[in-house]
Design a protein around this motif. Structure first.
Motif, PDB file in Angstrom:
ATOM      1  N   ASP A 225      18.952 -13.350   6.546  1.00 24.81           N
ATOM      2  CA  ASP A 225      20.098 -13.265   5.511  1.00 24.81           C
ATOM      3  C   ASP A 225      21.367 -12.917   6.314  1.00 24.81           C
ATOM      4  OD1 ASP A 225      21.344 -12.869   3.073  1.00 24.81           O
ATOM      5  OD2 ASP A 225      20.803 -10.548   2.900  1.00 24.81           O
ATOM      6  N   GLU A 226      22.631 -13.373   5.652  1.00 23.86           N
ATOM      7  CA  GLU A 226      23.900 -13.135   6.514  1.00 23.86           C
ATOM      8  C   GLU A 226      23.657 -13.664   7.711  1.00 23.86           C
ATOM      9  OE1 GLU A 226      26.052 -12.796   4.460  1.00 23.86           O
ATOM     10  OE2 GLU A 226      25.363 -11.396   2.964  1.00 23.86           O
ATOM     11  N   CYS A 227      23.197 -15.057   7.957  1.00 20.46           N
ATOM     12  CA  CYS A 227      22.676 -15.481   9.485  1.00 20.46           C
ATOM     13  C   CYS A 227      23.985 -15.856  10.293  1.00 20.46           C
ATOM     14  CB  CYS A 227      21.877 -16.898   9.089  1.00 20.46           C
ATOM     15  SG  CYS A 227      22.740 -17.952   8.335  1.00 20.46           S
ATOM     16  N   HIS A 228      25.196 -15.734   9.699  1.00 23.95           N
ATOM     17  CA  HIS A 228      26.183 -15.606  10.652  1.00 23.95           C
ATOM     18  C   HIS A 228      26.299 -14.869  11.969  1.00 23.95           C
ATOM     19  CE1 HIS A 228      27.717 -13.111   7.282  1.00 23.95           C
ATOM     20  NE2 HIS A 228      28.070 -12.379   8.410  1.00 23.95           N
ATOM     21  N   GLY A 229      25.490 -13.756  11.695  1.00 25.35           N
ATOM     22  CA  GLY A 229      25.115 -12.641  12.467  1.00 25.35           C
ATOM     23  C   GLY A 229      24.416 -13.185  13.684  1.00 25.35           C
ATOM     24  N   LEU A 230      23.698 -14.324  13.653  1.00 25.53           N
ATOM     25  CA  LEU A 230      22.912 -14.685  14.953  1.00 25.53           C
ATOM     26  C   LEU A 230      23.989 -15.031  16.043  1.00 25.53           C
ATOM     27  CD1 LEU A 230      20.635 -17.143  13.011  1.00 25.53           C
ATOM     28  CD2 LEU A 230      19.991 -15.539  14.965  1.00 25.53           C
ATOM     29  N   LYS A 231      25.291 -14.873  16.086  1.00 24.97           N
ATOM     30  CA  LYS A 231      26.052 -14.849  17.129  1.00 24.97           C
ATOM     31  C   LYS A 231      25.941 -13.560  18.126  1.00 24.97           C
ATOM     32  CE  LYS A 231      29.866 -12.379  14.843  1.00 24.97           C
ATOM     33  NZ  LYS A 231      31.314 -12.770  14.404  1.00 24.97           N
ATOM     34  N   GLY A 232      24.996 -12.524  17.362  1.00 26.38           N
ATOM     35  CA  GLY A 232      24.662 -11.390  18.353  1.00 26.38           C
ATOM     36  C   GLY A 232      23.602 -11.549  19.071  1.00 26.38           C
ATOM     37  N   GLN A 233      23.613 -10.963  20.479  1.00 24.57           N
ATOM     38  CA  GLN A 233      22.551 -11.304  21.301  1.00 24.57           C
ATOM     39  C   GLN A 233      21.193 -10.967  20.954  1.00 24.57           C
ATOM     40  OE1 GLN A 233      23.828  -9.676  25.337  1.00 24.57           O
ATOM     41  NE2 GLN A 233      25.360 -11.094  25.375  1.00 24.57           N
ATOM     42  N   VAL A 234      21.067  -9.492  20.266  1.00 25.81           N
ATOM     43  CA  VAL A 234      19.652  -9.127  19.864  1.00 25.81           C
ATOM     44  C   VAL A 234      19.104  -9.845  18.804  1.00 25.81           C
ATOM     45  CG1 VAL A 234      18.606  -7.131  18.753  1.00 25.81           C
ATOM     46  CG2 VAL A 234      20.510  -6.685  20.423  1.00 25.81           C
ATOM     47  N   THR A 255      29.346 -17.473   4.641  1.00 24.30           N
ATOM     48  CA  THR A 255      30.400 -18.019   5.643  1.00 24.30           C
ATOM     49  C   THR A 255      29.511 -18.242   7.024  1.00 24.30           C
ATOM     50  OG1 THR A 255      31.108 -15.597   6.020  1.00 24.30           O
ATOM     51  CG2 THR A 255      32.422 -17.170   4.594  1.00 24.30           C
ATOM     52  N   LEU A 256      30.018 -19.365   7.534  1.00 25.58           N
ATOM     53  CA  LEU A 256      29.695 -19.532   8.857  1.00 25.58           C
ATOM     54  C   LEU A 256      30.707 -19.183   9.898  1.00 25.58           C
ATOM     55  CD1 LEU A 256      27.686 -22.937   8.984  1.00 25.58           C
ATOM     56  CD2 LEU A 256      26.753 -20.664   9.632  1.00 25.58           C
ATOM     57  N   PRO A 259      34.422 -19.567  15.475  1.00 27.63           N
ATOM     58  CA  PRO A 259      34.277 -19.988  16.942  1.00 27.63           C
ATOM     59  C   PRO A 259      33.007 -20.847  17.238  1.00 27.63           C
ATOM     60  CG  PRO A 259      34.861 -17.739  16.722  1.00 27.63           C
ATOM     61  CD  PRO A 259      34.591 -18.067  15.302  1.00 27.63           C
ATOM     62  N   GLU A 260      33.485 -21.917  17.837  1.00 27.04           N
ATOM     63  CA  GLU A 260      32.443 -23.042  18.194  1.00 27.04           C
ATOM     64  C   GLU A 260      30.941 -22.441  18.705  1.00 27.04           C
ATOM     65  OE1 GLU A 260      34.227 -26.048  20.343  1.00 27.04           O
ATOM     66  OE2 GLU A 260      34.594 -27.276  18.721  1.00 27.04           O
ATOM     67  N   ALA A 261      31.163 -21.433  19.621  1.00 28.92           N
ATOM     68  CA  ALA A 261      30.072 -20.891  20.428  1.00 28.92           C
ATOM     69  C   ALA A 261      29.122 -20.183  19.363  1.00 28.92           C
ATOM     70  CB  ALA A 261      30.604 -19.922  21.524  1.00 28.92           C
ATOM     71  N   ASP A 262      30.017 -19.347  18.417  1.00 27.75           N
ATOM     72  CA  ASP A 262      29.261 -18.598  17.522  1.00 27.75           C
ATOM     73  C   ASP A 262      28.568 -19.436  16.492  1.00 27.75           C
ATOM     74  OD1 ASP A 262      30.149 -16.451  18.704  1.00 27.75           O
ATOM     75  OD2 ASP A 262      31.535 -16.018  17.334  1.00 27.75           O
ATOM     76  N   ALA A 263      29.165 -20.362  16.115  1.00 28.95           N
ATOM     77  CA  ALA A 263      28.661 -21.418  15.260  1.00 28.95           C
ATOM     78  C   ALA A 263      27.389 -22.045  15.821  1.00 28.95           C
ATOM     79  CB  ALA A 263      29.515 -22.331  14.699  1.00 28.95           C
ATOM     80  N   GLY A 435      42.461  -7.124   9.845  1.00 33.79           N
ATOM     81  CA  GLY A 435      42.511  -7.780  10.913  1.00 33.79           C
ATOM     82  C   GLY A 435      42.428  -9.444  10.576  1.00 33.79           C
ATOM     83  N   GLN A 436      42.128 -10.294  11.682  1.00 28.33           N
ATOM     84  CA  GLN A 436      42.185 -11.779  11.492  1.00 28.33           C
ATOM     85  C   GLN A 436      40.761 -12.321  11.551  1.00 28.33           C
ATOM     86  OE1 GLN A 436      43.800 -13.355  15.046  1.00 28.33           O
ATOM     87  NE2 GLN A 436      42.663 -11.946  16.613  1.00 28.33           N
ATOM     88  N   SER A 437      39.473 -11.674  11.598  1.00 28.13           N
ATOM     89  CA  SER A 437      38.192 -12.220  11.558  1.00 28.13           C
ATOM     90  C   SER A 437      38.012 -12.902  10.215  1.00 28.13           C
ATOM     91  CB  SER A 437      37.415 -10.968  11.637  1.00 28.13           C
ATOM     92  OG  SER A 437      35.884 -11.629  11.494  1.00 28.13           O
ATOM     93  N   PHE A 438      37.748 -14.051  10.437  1.00 24.60           N
ATOM     94  CA  PHE A 438      37.350 -15.133   9.226  1.00 24.60           C
ATOM     95  C   PHE A 438      36.115 -14.484   8.482  1.00 24.60           C
ATOM     96  CE2 PHE A 438      34.636 -18.812   7.708  1.00 24.60           C
ATOM     97  CZ  PHE A 438      35.659 -18.973   6.580  1.00 24.60           C
ATOM     98  N   ILE A 439      35.117 -13.924   9.160  1.00 21.19           N
ATOM     99  CA  ILE A 439      33.903 -13.594   8.648  1.00 21.19           C
ATOM    100  C   ILE A 439      34.186 -12.365   7.914  1.00 21.19           C
ATOM    101  CG2 ILE A 439      31.727 -12.510   9.157  1.00 21.19           C
ATOM    102  CD1 ILE A 439      31.463 -15.488   9.361  1.00 21.19           C
TER     103      ILE A 439
END
Length: 497
Positions: A225-234, A255-256, A259-263, A435-439
């Motif tokens: 759930d809220e899988c945009h959090g997969l940019k995190g290492q853990v 929202t995805l 940043p390309e690396a996060d996506a 701030g400027q974070s899209f997510i």
């Protein structure tokens, strides 16, 4: 004659491509190198020891299964004859397609009528099970909790064991109470407080799993759930290393990441997007509340400082706007000024109090600093402040007050309340220097889009300043608002007048 290339799939995540010419290895190495967010601030980059890119295809040919749909056609175009060796075991489990009546045997306690799935929930579930992986994007309030529970139910009925991973403990309670329990589905909890996994499905957080990552080996299906959090290492490590055997992997989010690396980090762990239902369509079709965003750009008074500077620097030309832009050398210094300015803080508190005292005036105010949130809370009578140190059950009790009151003010950190919470009766949402974070921006607004029995509209008040970094951040947020098709208007406010 075609040159042979071999692709060996070692598990559900990883594979290796061998037999490529050096030039083609270099091609894929560059093509699947994505700049890390803020790479230019990293010491390794400034020292010239790193090019700022995260690699998803390595020099030895290691890459990821979910990239093969792109890589294989390129190999053929380069003239290779591809030999695929799949070392995975087990066949594909066919899940029957569902329709809107899948949960009609359960009565909705709010309406007294049988539950009926929305058409796009049916489409999302069927699209996911048809391929066995993928991302579903739907605006907040679009029913992702039910979608998650039904996906789990379908796979548990097929004899597999699913785990649902949510971002925080508040969402464990919400997912279990408003999803699994409401749909009368068997579910356990794995968290810091409970270790109850002897059930058909389990709901957990990545924070709990990181202390016992081997737990992932017990599951056959993972839903993030809220899988945009997969940019995190853990979380990435949990899915790609300890969960590399899991064939069925799904994600849902509103929202995805931009940043390309996060996506790419999300894509290699779960796969491509299989279904999309953006928030503006849900609003147009009446599933979510209408909204309007009022941007309150506060004019920070620096006239006295400017006049003093001109006296000290005769003959040097600089406009008032440029003077203000150069006054604070760093974002940190600007942010500190904005959060400590007493007159500004009082103006914001008075505006919130005014909105609260309107008919249907419930307010949730998202801030980015605990200290700032506490200072703001002291200026607003009978307001409440919640942040990470509050237990999940305490936060839930505070959120539940929205159902019983129409003049409630809850101030919360964006990290805690900006993702995943389910509150129907938010009539006013304040974003203070968000701030400027899209997510963060789009997810935060999503908190206010849920409809209630007496709510079909939400007012979003975006409070910012006209200083250098705040202006830059607002430009980014305006892009996000336009992209999301959210109506907004900018108001320039001389609050010190």
């Amino acid at each position: 004659m075609n040159r042979p290339a071999k692709i060996t799939i070692t598990n559900e995540v990883n594979c290796i491509v061998t037999g490529l010419l050096p030039d083609h290895i270099d091609y894929f190495y560059e093509a699947y190198g994505k700049y890390a967010p803020n790479y230019f601030f990293q010491k390794r980059f400034t020292l010239g020891k790193w090019d700022g890119k995260i690699r998803y295809f390595y020099k030895k040919g290691n890459t990821f299964v979910y990239l093969l749909d792109e890589i294989v056609p390129k190999l053929y175009a380069f003239g290779y004859k591809v030999n695929l060796v799949d070392q995975r075991t087990g066949g594909f489990v066919e899940i029957p397609q569902i329709d809107k009546t899948y949960i009609s045997h359960i009565i909705n306690p709010k309406t007294g009528k049988p539950y009926e799935l929305r058409y796009y929930q049916v489409d999302s579930i069927n699209a996911s099970t048809q391929v066995g992986h993928g991302i579903s994007i739907a605006g907040t309030g679009g029913g992702k909790t039910f979608t998650t529970a039904i996906l789990s139910d379908l796979y548990s009925k097929a004899g597999l064991k699913p785990i649902v991973i949510v971002p925080n403990t508040s969402l464990i309670l919400q997912t279990i109470d408003e999803g699994f329990n409401e749909l009368e589905m068997d579910v356990g909890e794995y968290s810091g407080d409970r270790k109850d996994i002897n059930h058909k499905s389990v709901v957990s957080t990545w924070q709990a799993l990181q202390h016992n990552p081997e737990m992932m080996r017990q599951f056959d299906v993972v839903i993030v759930d809220e899988c945009h959090g997969l940019k995190g290492q853990v979380l990435t490590k949990l899915l790609n290393e300890y969960g590399s055997h899991i064939a069925y992997r799904f994600g849902c989010t509103g929202t995805l990441p931009k940043p390309e690396a996060d996506a790419m980090a999300v894509r290699i762990a779960i796969g491509d997007v299989v279904h999309t239902k953006p928030a503006h369509e849900l609003i147009e079709e009446g599933y979510l509340a209408r909204l309007h965003i009022s941007v309150m750009q506060l004019d920070e008074p620096f006239k006295e400082q400017y006049e003093e500077w001109k006296r000290d620097n005769p003959g040097v030309k600089m406009t008032y706007i440029k003077f203000k832009d150069s006054y604070f050398p760093t974002y940190k210094a600007e942010k500190s000024y904005l959060q400590l300015k007493k007159e500004r803080l009082q103006w914001i508190a008075d505006l919130i109090d005014t909105r609260r005292n309107m008919k249907k005036g419930n307010v949730i105010c998202l801030v980015t600093s605990i200290a700032f949130g506490k200072r703001l809370q002291k200026l607003i009578p009978n307001s409440k402040f919640v942040y990470g140190k509050d237990k999940a059950k305490i936060r839930k009790q505070v959120y539940n007050l929205f159902e019983e009151h129409s003049d409630l003010v809850v101030i919360a950190t964006a990290q805690i309340a900006g993702v995943g919470i389910s509150i129907d009766r938010i009539f006013n949402m304040f974003l203070i220097d968000i701030g400027q974070s899209f997510i963060r921006t789009i997810q935060a607004i999503g908190r206010g889009l849920r409809k209630g029995a007496d709510k079909d509209h939400v007012d979003v008040i975006d409070v910012c300043s006209d200083l250098k970094y705040s202006k830059r951040h607002l430009r980014e947020r305006k892009k996000y608002y336009k992209e999301a098709k959210y109506p907004f208007k900018v108001h320039k406010i001389d609050y010190a007048a």
